[in-house]
Scaffold this motif. Structure first.
Motif, PDB file in Angstrom:
ATOM      1  N   THR A  80     -39.475  21.040 -51.116  1.00  0.00           N
ATOM      2  CA  THR A  80     -39.561  19.762 -50.405  1.00  0.00           C
ATOM      3  C   THR A  80     -39.087  18.684 -51.387  1.00  0.00           C
ATOM      4  O   THR A  80     -38.917  18.956 -52.577  1.00  0.00           O
ATOM      5  CB  THR A  80     -41.001  19.433 -49.957  1.00  0.00           C
ATOM      6  N   GLY A  81     -38.923  17.472 -50.887  1.00  0.00           N
ATOM      7  CA  GLY A  81     -38.400  16.413 -51.742  1.00  0.00           C
ATOM      8  C   GLY A  81     -39.326  15.220 -51.824  1.00  0.00           C
ATOM      9  O   GLY A  81     -40.150  14.990 -50.936  1.00  0.00           O
ATOM     10  N   GLU A  82     -39.165  14.492 -52.917  1.00  0.00           N
ATOM     11  CA  GLU A  82     -39.892  13.220 -53.082  1.00  0.00           C
ATOM     12  C   GLU A  82     -38.894  12.183 -53.559  1.00  0.00           C
ATOM     13  O   GLU A  82     -38.275  12.352 -54.614  1.00  0.00           O
ATOM     14  CB  GLU A  82     -40.985  13.362 -54.158  1.00  0.00           C
TER      15      GLU A  82
ATOM     16  N   ALA B 237     -30.550   7.626 -49.522  1.00  0.00           N
ATOM     17  CA  ALA B 237     -31.244   8.385 -50.573  1.00  0.00           C
ATOM     18  C   ALA B 237     -31.970   9.593 -49.979  1.00  0.00           C
ATOM     19  O   ALA B 237     -31.973  10.678 -50.561  1.00  0.00           O
ATOM     20  CB  ALA B 237     -32.223   7.477 -51.307  1.00  0.00           C
ATOM     21  N   LYS B 238     -32.567   9.410 -48.794  1.00  0.00           N
ATOM     22  CA  LYS B 238     -33.258  10.538 -48.147  1.00  0.00           C
ATOM     23  C   LYS B 238     -32.250  11.645 -47.805  1.00  0.00           C
ATOM     24  O   LYS B 238     -32.536  12.821 -47.966  1.00  0.00           O
ATOM     25  CB  LYS B 238     -33.916  10.063 -46.849  1.00  0.00           C
TER      26      LYS B 238
ATOM     27  N   ARG C 270     -43.469   6.739 -53.380  1.00  0.00           N
ATOM     28  CA  ARG C 270     -43.067   8.147 -53.338  1.00  0.00           C
ATOM     29  C   ARG C 270     -42.938   8.500 -51.870  1.00  0.00           C
ATOM     30  O   ARG C 270     -43.930   8.452 -51.141  1.00  0.00           O
ATOM     31  CB  ARG C 270     -44.160   9.049 -53.916  1.00  0.00           C
ATOM     32  N   ILE C 271     -41.753   8.823 -51.432  1.00  0.00           N
ATOM     33  CA  ILE C 271     -41.546   9.111 -50.000  1.00  0.00           C
ATOM     34  C   ILE C 271     -41.204  10.591 -49.852  1.00  0.00           C
ATOM     35  O   ILE C 271     -40.269  11.081 -50.497  1.00  0.00           O
ATOM     36  CB  ILE C 271     -40.412   8.223 -49.436  1.00  0.00           C
ATOM     37  N   LYS C 272     -41.955  11.254 -49.009  1.00  0.00           N
ATOM     38  CA  LYS C 272     -41.745  12.702 -48.824  1.00  0.00           C
ATOM     39  C   LYS C 272     -40.503  12.955 -47.957  1.00  0.00           C
ATOM     40  O   LYS C 272     -40.284  12.258 -46.965  1.00  0.00           O
ATOM     41  CB  LYS C 272     -42.986  13.290 -48.149  1.00  0.00           C
TER      42      LYS C 272
END
Ligand code: SF4
Length: 164
Positions: free
Chosen positions: A104-106, A85-86, A115-117
């Motif tokens: 940027t992504g979450e 997913a990352k 919630r992962i940066k």
């Protein structure tokens, strides 16, 4: 010529055989309960924040602007697939950067309240570019790579194609 998509990047980091099956339009069983749960979570989570956009051949679940920067969100049902997913999310950041948009992504996992940066670092960019080449090579093959048992198989909608 098959376009690289976020889904193919996701599959690449889950299973190379899935890349081939998906790219050759051998779609998995749509009634598979894990796919249905995923669709439901996608539909019902972050409904207020949700702004799905399509940009070329990529489809982004959610994009918002905070403190002058764009944040792209990708909703997943569990952290079981965190690494794929990352990388999928990093791929969207990569595509946006090509359009001149820095973001940027979450990674959002509503069931686990996580919630992962995710950021597009130089290392991730190189990994993605390697994946683009590898995906094209896999797709060019006449047959799919042989199945390899992984921790993802038990939840895979393709398992009927691999194991009896
Ligand atoms: S069941 Fe396992 S080997 Fe088969 S496609 Fe799914 S993840 Fe790959």
């Amino acid at each position: 010529m098959q376009h690289i998509t976020g889904t193919l990047i996701w599959y690449y980091y889950v299973c190379k055989r899935e890349v081939w099956l998906m790219a050759h339009e051998l779609h998995p069983n749509q009634e598979d309960p894990f796919l249905e749960i995923g669709r439901l979570i996608q539909k019902e989570s972050y409904a207020r924040e949700k702004k799905e956009i399509e940009l070329g051949h990529i489809k982004i679940d959610l994009i918002k602007r905070a403190n002058g920067e764009f944040i792209v969100g990708e909703i997943k049902k569990s952290s079981r697939f965190e690494e794929p997913a990352k990388m999928q999310l990093a791929y969207y950041l990569y595509c946006l950067r090509k359009y001149g948009i820095a973001a940027t992504g979450e990674l959002l996992i509503p069931k686990e309240k996580k919630r992962i940066k995710v950021e597009l670092t130089d290392v991730i960019k190189v990994k993605l570019e390697h994946a683009f080449t590898a995906i094209k090579e896999i797709i060019k093959q006449e047959k799919p790579p042989l199945p390899q048992r992984t921790r993802y198989c038990s939840h895979c909608a393709y398992k009927d194609f691999c194991w009896v």
